[in-house]
Design an enzyme around this catalytic site. Structure first.
Site, mmCIF file in Angstrom:
data_model
loop_
_atom_site.group_PDB
_atom_site.id
_atom_site.type_symbol
_atom_site.label_atom_id
_atom_site.label_comp_id
_atom_site.label_asym_id
_atom_site.label_seq_id
_atom_site.Cartn_x
_atom_site.Cartn_y
_atom_site.Cartn_z
ATOM 1 N N GLY A 137 8.079 64.054 25.506
ATOM 2 C CA GLY A 137 8.506 64.946 24.437
ATOM 3 C C GLY A 137 10.022 65.074 24.433
ATOM 4 C CD GLN A 142 15.079 67.740 25.706
ATOM 5 O OE1 GLN A 142 14.045 67.649 25.049
ATOM 6 N NE2 GLN A 142 15.133 67.431 26.980
ATOM 7 C CB CYS A 186 13.199 68.992 31.417
ATOM 8 S SG CYS A 186 14.174 69.139 29.908
ATOM 9 C CG LEU A 187 13.218 63.188 28.953
ATOM 10 C CD1 LEU A 187 13.187 62.450 27.625
ATOM 11 C CD2 LEU A 187 12.944 62.222 30.102
ATOM 12 C CG HIS A 228 9.174 71.383 28.121
ATOM 13 N ND1 HIS A 228 9.335 71.476 29.491
ATOM 14 C CD2 HIS A 228 10.295 70.776 27.669
ATOM 15 C CE1 HIS A 228 10.492 70.946 29.839
ATOM 16 N NE2 HIS A 228 11.094 70.506 28.746
ATOM 17 C CD GLU A 229 9.912 68.595 24.416
ATOM 18 O OE1 GLU A 229 11.110 68.813 24.179
ATOM 19 O OE2 GLU A 229 9.520 68.015 25.447
ATOM 20 C CG HIS A 232 14.212 71.836 24.974
ATOM 21 N ND1 HIS A 232 15.304 71.942 25.807
ATOM 22 C CD2 HIS A 232 13.308 71.073 25.631
ATOM 23 C CE1 HIS A 232 15.063 71.268 26.933
ATOM 24 N NE2 HIS A 232 13.859 70.739 26.861
HETATM 25 ZN ZN LIG Z 1 12.898 69.604 28.247
#
Ligand SMILES: [Zn+2]
Length: 269
Positions: A137, A142, A186-187, A228-229, A232
């Protein structure tokens, strides 16, 4: 307006969008805009009918990646980030994952016009970045775009493209009282994983690129990715939701990320 001959770099589509010799390969509409006063060009392929027996195989994601190379104009390089996306006309050439403690992860994210033609293109590029980093995701902030747009694929596999989800201006309209705890990464936080509590299910309303409204009930793994997204988009990071002892375990790597931060903006912890 520019012509294809002015576009440098390899492009599977640009050279031969049909995969056939002899058909017009330059059936490509070029648009232009500007970024920091410099021209930015991007292309969109016209659909053309090809007899079924002569149709090329579906291009791989690598090939679709080459399609994005249409953005390379005369070898000039355009900065990918810090682009004012209001209006979404000014597309960055490439997208990169923004790492903690970049301030763009904490910035307010504006709603997007889901009918804007650039939304689909940005989503496609976000998928490419996500797959390249082996993610499931990715939210627009991000990649430095402070807009309410997210993409995810619970399988994490580009070959399972039917599982891809793009959500514009998503909203949670209902959620379970029950919460479940599981491990997340998380990226934007390489090297960190921690347990986070999430609603077991969420009811969601959002728009698809193009403006179609969707209503979904998400459960399990998909509900976790979505939450999670979605966080963000509100500037909330998964370290904010970790249990104190989990967060304490991650602190060493968080400090390293802060020390390694070389961005222009003031770090936001
Ligand atoms: Zn993340």
């Amino acid at each position: 307006m520019v012509f294809l001959s002015q576009v440098t770099g390899p492009s599977w589509y640009a050279r031969n969008p049909t995969g056939l010799n002899g058909l017009r390969a330059n059936n490509c509409v070029m648009s232009n805009g500007s970024f920091l006063g410099k021209p930015v060009f991007y292309g969109r392929m016209k659909k053309m009918w090809v007899p079924p027996g002569l149709r090329p195989k579906r291009p791989s994601f690598q090939q679709l990646g080459r399609e994005v190379s249409l953005l390379e104009v005369d070898g000039e390089d355009y900065l990918p980030c810090d682009v004012n996306m209001s209006g979404l006309y000014e597309l960055p050439k490439t997208l990169e994952v923004v790492k903690y403690p970049d301030p763009r992860l904490r910035k307010e994210n504006e709603e997007v016009d889901p009918c804007h033609p650039s939304v689909g293109e940005i989503a496609r590029k976000m998928f490419q970045v996500m797959y390249a980093d082996r993610g499931v995701g990715l939210a627009a902030p991000q990649v430095g775009i402070n807009q309410r747009l997210m993409v995810y694929n619970p399988t994490g596999k580009p070959s399972s493209f039917l599982s891809q989800v793009v959500m514009v201006n998503p909203k949670i309209v209902d959620c379970s009282d029950k919460k479940v705890v599981d491990l997340e990464g998380c990226l934007s936080f390489p090297g960190i994983a921690g347990k986070v509590s999430r609603h077991e299910w969420v009811r969601v309303e959002a728009f698809k690129p193009g403006g179609k409204k969707i209503k979904l009930k998400l459960e399990g793994w998909q509900a976790r990715i979505f939450q999670h997204e979605y966080d963000h988009l509100d500037g909330i990071l998964f370290i904010d939701r970790m249990e104190p002892e989990e967060r304490a375990r991650a602190q060493f790597v968080l400090d390293q990320l802060v020390n390694n931060y070389k961005g222009n903006g003031i770090p936001q912890l």
